[in-house]
Design an enzyme around this catalytic site. Sequence first.
Site, PDB file in Angstrom:
ATOM      1  N   SER A 108       0.838  -1.239  -0.066  1.00 43.95           N
ATOM      2  CA  SER A 108      -0.044  -0.084  -0.173  1.00 43.95           C
ATOM      3  C   SER A 108       0.903   1.185  -0.065  1.00 43.95           C
ATOM      4  O   SER A 108       0.240   2.400  -0.279  1.00 43.95           O
ATOM      5  CB  SER A 108      -0.987   0.098   1.071  1.00 43.95           C
ATOM      6  OG  SER A 108      -0.250   0.071   2.398  1.00 43.95           O
ATOM      7  N   THR A 264      -2.216   3.284   3.408  1.00 39.98           N
ATOM      8  CA  THR A 264      -1.298   4.555   3.354  1.00 39.98           C
ATOM      9  C   THR A 264      -0.743   4.398   4.800  1.00 39.98           C
ATOM     10  O   THR A 264      -1.222   3.769   5.924  1.00 39.98           O
ATOM     11  CB  THR A 264      -2.458   5.766   3.313  1.00 39.98           C
ATOM     12  OG1 THR A 264      -3.193   5.784   2.040  1.00 39.98           O
ATOM     13  CG2 THR A 264      -1.607   7.206   3.492  1.00 39.98           C
ATOM     14  N   THR A 282       1.749   7.159   0.371  1.00 32.95           N
ATOM     15  CA  THR A 282       0.835   6.096   0.084  1.00 32.95           C
ATOM     16  C   THR A 282       1.207   5.590  -1.398  1.00 32.95           C
ATOM     17  O   THR A 282       1.703   6.590  -2.271  1.00 32.95           O
ATOM     18  CB  THR A 282      -0.564   6.468   0.015  1.00 32.95           C
ATOM     19  OG1 THR A 282      -1.334   5.622  -0.183  1.00 32.95           O
ATOM     20  CG2 THR A 282      -0.837   7.635  -1.035  1.00 32.95           C
ATOM     21  N   ARG A 292      -4.161  10.032 -11.318  1.00 33.25           N
ATOM     22  CA  ARG A 292      -5.122  10.186 -10.050  1.00 33.25           C
ATOM     23  C   ARG A 292      -4.226  10.499  -8.790  1.00 33.25           C
ATOM     24  O   ARG A 292      -3.226   9.903  -8.426  1.00 33.25           O
ATOM     25  CB  ARG A 292      -6.012   8.966  -9.775  1.00 33.25           C
ATOM     26  CG  ARG A 292      -6.712   9.086  -8.670  1.00 33.25           C
ATOM     27  CD  ARG A 292      -6.061   8.595  -7.151  1.00 33.25           C
ATOM     28  NE  ARG A 292      -7.370   8.410  -6.257  1.00 33.25           N
ATOM     29  CZ  ARG A 292      -6.925   7.820  -4.994  1.00 33.25           C
ATOM     30  NH1 ARG A 292      -5.632   7.713  -4.643  1.00 33.25           N
ATOM     31  NH2 ARG A 292      -8.091   8.063  -3.978  1.00 33.25           N
ATOM     32  N   GLY A 294      -4.560  11.079  -4.866  1.00 32.83           N
ATOM     33  CA  GLY A 294      -5.721  11.089  -3.692  1.00 32.83           C
ATOM     34  C   GLY A 294      -5.610  12.286  -2.754  1.00 32.83           C
ATOM     35  O   GLY A 294      -4.982  13.356  -3.216  1.00 32.83           O
ATOM     36  N   ASP A 295      -5.787  12.037  -1.487  1.00 33.12           N
ATOM     37  CA  ASP A 295      -5.780  12.770  -0.329  1.00 33.12           C
ATOM     38  C   ASP A 295      -4.336  13.131   0.177  1.00 33.12           C
ATOM     39  O   ASP A 295      -4.026  14.349   0.645  1.00 33.12           O
ATOM     40  CB  ASP A 295      -6.832  12.542   0.645  1.00 33.12           C
ATOM     41  CG  ASP A 295      -6.563  11.502   1.213  1.00 33.12           C
ATOM     42  OD1 ASP A 295      -6.054  10.509   0.471  1.00 33.12           O
ATOM     43  OD2 ASP A 295      -6.905  11.181   2.473  1.00 33.12           O
ATOM     44  N   THR A 315      -5.966   8.133   6.570  1.00 31.74           N
ATOM     45  CA  THR A 315      -6.034   7.009   5.637  1.00 31.74           C
ATOM     46  C   THR A 315      -7.424   6.588   5.350  1.00 31.74           C
ATOM     47  O   THR A 315      -8.453   6.689   6.297  1.00 31.74           O
ATOM     48  CB  THR A 315      -5.226   5.763   6.286  1.00 31.74           C
ATOM     49  OG1 THR A 315      -6.051   5.466   7.285  1.00 31.74           O
ATOM     50  CG2 THR A 315      -3.853   6.124   6.645  1.00 31.74           C
ATOM     51  N   GLY A 316      -7.580   6.191   3.989  1.00 32.93           N
ATOM     52  CA  GLY A 316      -9.003   5.680   3.638  1.00 32.93           C
ATOM     53  C   GLY A 316      -9.528   6.345   2.294  1.00 32.93           C
ATOM     54  O   GLY A 316      -8.428   6.721   1.771  1.00 32.93           O
ATOM     55  N   GLY A 318      -9.950   8.513  -0.054  1.00 34.60           N
ATOM     56  CA  GLY A 318      -9.202   9.877  -0.444  1.00 34.60           C
ATOM     57  C   GLY A 318      -9.917  10.911  -1.057  1.00 34.60           C
ATOM     58  O   GLY A 318     -10.030  11.957  -0.529  1.00 34.60           O
TER      59      GLY A 318
END
Length: 425
Positions: A108, A264, A282, A292, A294-295, A315-316, A318
């Site tokens: 991850s 992450t 991450t 892409r 993410g957050d 984490t999760g 994004g």
Amino acid sequence: MGFSRRDFVKASVLGAVAAGVGSQAKEDPRTSQAHPAASDSRAPQAYSAASDSCAPQANSPKLPIIVCANNGFAYLESAFAFLKSGGDTLDAALQVVKGPEDDPEDDSVGLGGLPNEEGIVELDACCMHGPSRRAGSVGGVRNIKNVSLVAKAVMRHTGHVMLVGEGAERFAVAMGFPRENLLTEHSRKIWMLWKEFHSNNDWWGPGIADPSWQPPVLKPEGRPQSELWKQRVRKMQARATEIDIPAEHQMAAIRKVLFPPSGTIHCSALNGKGEISGCTTTSGLAFKLPGRCGDSPIIGAGCYTDQDIGSAGATGSGEENIKVAGAHTIVENMRHGMSPQEAGMDALKRIVRNYNGDMNKLRFMDMTYYVLRTDGAYAGVSLWQGYSTGNPHKIAVHDGRLRAEETVSLYKGWSQEFPPVPELP
Ligand code: ASP
């Protein structure tokens, strides 16, 4: 916690689904039986501020302290020793996240991360240094393993805050980071399995000349979905054997193909002087579209640190976290007097609000926040208790005592994997 996914399913969410709140749910055999009466599509809310165990009075805070996602647990001991001996707070946090970045077994983060849909590993990271109030970030970086350190290099060696893609990679090489192939055999095989099975509409997978080829089921009417899924899983097992995925790893690989995972690590560190820093790194959502972000590399979403208040990271899901600027929201909530736990819960509730509390959608996403205030009070909060595989979310903590604690969840129960399928063997 003692509240199994099955219990939860019976008690609430799937009951709501059985009441017919969405077409997707109607196709899920788990949802179409045994829950006739429930009609409340809002799941039971587990959290109440009264149980806020991380309120300052309840949580006699200790300094120094490091908190992180649980995949950093193994690296906390040495980072804590470094911090205690006077090491910089950001360097301590980076020591923790570098562990999973270097670990080819952690699929991850960093080396060995699951790739994008084209089989290329793309990494995101950011960091904030509280004492100097600086930040650095990189997004969509290929071929460089330690992107958290590249984010720090952006902070220290440029007048920018964020570099992305090819420019970020070239900057990393200029700074002396080695280019390397980040796609391990383990991750390549899982990606190949995904490639061969994620679509019936392309040329990946065995062709018509293959002896085991069978025409796709075009009219599944009359056949239970569960039977079709079992057949699909059996075919995937056969392909996994062809791809040389060892038998004992096949179901795990199939799960990752059916439910593209994310993962992450965030870490925040606070020293005895009250200096605080944070970072997040991450490989992002597995099989994502190339490019892409993410957050995780977004300052204010995946990580935010304010020397006056504290630090938070995520984490999760994004995309959901970006829309609520989660880490920044949490730090601002603490500025306005909320405890770390209340501040995190408020950010989670903003995600819930974005979907008007619709459990048909919320059950397929998850979010965990790691929150640390400058007095040492901390919290780990999550939307759900953990994943439907029965893994609770945890925050790892070292304040002289190393431990992992289950997060406090907004909802009782386990997030559901997407897309919904019947139970796998
Ligand atoms: N938040 C990460 C992303 O969306 C993934 C994760 O934390 O699991 O890229």
